[in-house]
Structures are given as structure tokens and as C-alpha cells.
Design an enzyme around this catalytic site. Structure first.
Site, PDB file in Angstrom:
ATOM      1  N   ALA A 105      10.381  32.742  31.592  1.00  0.00           N
ATOM      2  CA  ALA A 105       9.661  32.857  32.866  1.00  0.00           C
ATOM      3  C   ALA A 105       9.080  31.502  33.252  1.00  0.00           C
ATOM      4  CB  ALA A 105       8.539  33.887  32.757  1.00  0.00           C
ATOM      5  N   SER A 108      10.892  49.684  30.293  1.00  0.00           N
ATOM      6  CA  SER A 108      11.660  50.586  29.429  1.00  0.00           C
ATOM      7  C   SER A 108      11.275  50.435  27.960  1.00  0.00           C
ATOM      8  CB  SER A 108      13.157  50.320  29.589  1.00  0.00           C
ATOM      9  OG  SER A 108      13.462  49.005  29.160  1.00  0.00           O
ATOM     10  N   HIS A 113       2.458  39.838  27.815  1.00  0.00           N
ATOM     11  CA  HIS A 113       3.453  39.466  26.799  1.00  0.00           C
ATOM     12  C   HIS A 113       2.836  38.504  25.771  1.00  0.00           C
ATOM     13  CE1 HIS A 113       7.524  41.000  27.929  1.00  0.00           C
ATOM     14  NE2 HIS A 113       6.869  41.288  29.032  1.00  0.00           N
ATOM     15  N   GLY A 142      15.707  48.917  31.756  1.00  0.00           N
ATOM     16  CA  GLY A 142      15.075  48.736  33.052  1.00  0.00           C
ATOM     17  C   GLY A 142      13.655  48.221  32.899  1.00  0.00           C
ATOM     18  N   GLU A 184       9.040  27.365  25.731  1.00  0.00           N
ATOM     19  CA  GLU A 184       9.242  27.749  27.127  1.00  0.00           C
ATOM     20  C   GLU A 184      10.485  27.039  27.620  1.00  0.00           C
ATOM     21  OE1 GLU A 184       5.748  27.570  29.523  1.00  0.00           O
ATOM     22  OE2 GLU A 184       4.603  28.773  28.093  1.00  0.00           O
ATOM     23  N   ALA A 243      -0.327  38.146  24.923  1.00  0.00           N
ATOM     24  CA  ALA A 243      -1.336  38.826  24.104  1.00  0.00           C
ATOM     25  C   ALA A 243      -0.703  39.707  23.042  1.00  0.00           C
ATOM     26  CB  ALA A 243      -2.257  39.650  25.006  1.00  0.00           C
ATOM     27  N   ALA A 261      10.664  31.853  25.747  1.00  0.00           N
ATOM     28  CA  ALA A 261      10.264  32.472  27.008  1.00  0.00           C
ATOM     29  C   ALA A 261      10.992  31.800  28.163  1.00  0.00           C
ATOM     30  CB  ALA A 261       8.755  32.348  27.195  1.00  0.00           C
TER      31      ALA A 261
END
Length: 190
Positions: free
Chosen positions: A42, A15, A57, A12, A69, A59, A40
Site C-alpha cells: 500500500a 474475507s 494491519h 474478497g 514497504e 497493529a 507491504a
């Protein structure tokens, strides 16, 4: 059929799934004397809170990791990055599916299941054919109440189906609960 070097990590929100996946990727890369490619999924942040999540994320990741990406062609990103040695870390299927179901340009046709179904098939194929270790992260969102909105119910259903397909392929499946890894499947065929 399971893929020898595919690990699937579910959990979740907050988590510990991404942190666990990152630690595993570091260990695999060290054991293989190789590096990690972080894929990645996103897309650009639409608000400050999501931008902060992405920054957190970034960092946390080691600076020497290669970052790709991926857009909706996650299968292509995996196939292109897979050199047989480098550990691939895909974080996460949850956001990738959002990209498929709710395209940025608002293309209604792109949100039709028949339109993005082949991308899911291609992802499954890319993972099954990967030559090096792959770690895939996804959210487990189907454990709560049934969502009220039709689009949200559809998304929960589609992510559940996608997670089942990837779990069936994976050699190892881990469910993260409160930062603790719970082994769901270890080196077995289901």
C-alpha cells in the site's frame, strides 16, 4: 511449473485473507525457527478510512516482524528479502497492481500495459526463484457484476490475469470465504 514454497491466498474484502496469511506466516516461521518479513504494497493513505485500514494491519502484526514497504518494484523487494529461511508475506497484489496502473505522479505512460507488463513478469520470476517460503495475498474481485467504467473493467481484467499467473506458480492456493479457508489447490501442478 509450481514453486515449492509459494502459497497464494485470495478472497474478497474482509474475507479474512490477511489474517489467515499472518497466522500461516507465524506457523511457518515457528516451524523453521526463523522470522517473517512482511512486504507491504500500500502506498500512502489518501484518506482517513484507508489510513485506518493500514493502521489496523500494522497493529495486528507482531512487532518482531521485519517490514518492507514495496513500491512498484515488488520483484526487487522479494529478491532482496529472500534469504532462504525467512518467510516472506506479500500483502497484497491488489494494491500493488493499483500502484502500477495508476501511478501517484499521474504519469500517463506508466499506466500503459506495455510499460508495467515487465514488472509483472519480474514478479513472476522473483516468486519462481524464491528460496524460502512466500505467502502472497490478493483480492478475488471478478465474481460480481461487470463494472461500468472502462478503467475499472481493465483493472478487474488485469488483476484476474495476474491472479491466474500467481495461482499457476503456487503450490497451495486458498480462497477465503467469510473467514473460512477453502482449499483450491494443494501441493499439485495445474
Amino acid at each position: 511449473m509450481t514453486t515449492p514454497d509459494l502459497t497464494f491466498i485470495l478472497g474478497g474484502a474482509r474475507s479474512g485473507k490477511s489474517r489467515h496469511a499472518e497466522r500461516l506466516a507465524l506457523a511457518l516461521a515457528a516451524a523453521r525457527q526463523s522470522n517473517v518479513t512482511y512486504i507491504a504494497t500500500a502506498r500512502q493513505a489518501d484518506d482517513a478510512e484507508f489510513a485506518a485500514r493500514i493502521a489496523h494491519h500494522r497493529a495486528r502484526r507482531p512487532a518482531h516482524w521485519h517490514v518492507v514497504e514495496a513500491d512498484v518494484d515488488l520483484a526487487g523487494a522479494i529478491s532482496h528479502a529472500d534469504d532462504g529461511r525467512t518467510c516472506l508475506l506479500v500483502d497484497c497484489l491488489t494494491l500493488w497492481l493499483v500502484n502500477l496502473i495508476s501511478p501517484v505522479d499521474g504519469d500517463e505512460e506508466a499506466s500503459v500495459p506495455g510499460h508495467w507488463g515487465p514488472r509483472i513478469d519480474a514478479l513472476e520470476t522473483a516468486l519462481a526463484q524464491a528460496r524460502g517460503p512466500v505467502i502472497v495475498v490478493s483480492n478475488e474481485i471478478g465474481m460480481g457484476v461487470v463494472p461500468l467504467g472502462a478503467m475499472t473493467r481493465r483493472y478487474v481484467d488485469e488483476l484476474g490475469r495476474l491472479n491466474q499467473r500467481i495461482a499457476a506458480l503456487a503450490r497451495d492456493v486458498t480462497l477465503m470465504v467469510a473467514g473460512l479457508p477453502m482449499a483450491v489447490k494443494q501441493g499439485s501442478v495445474r
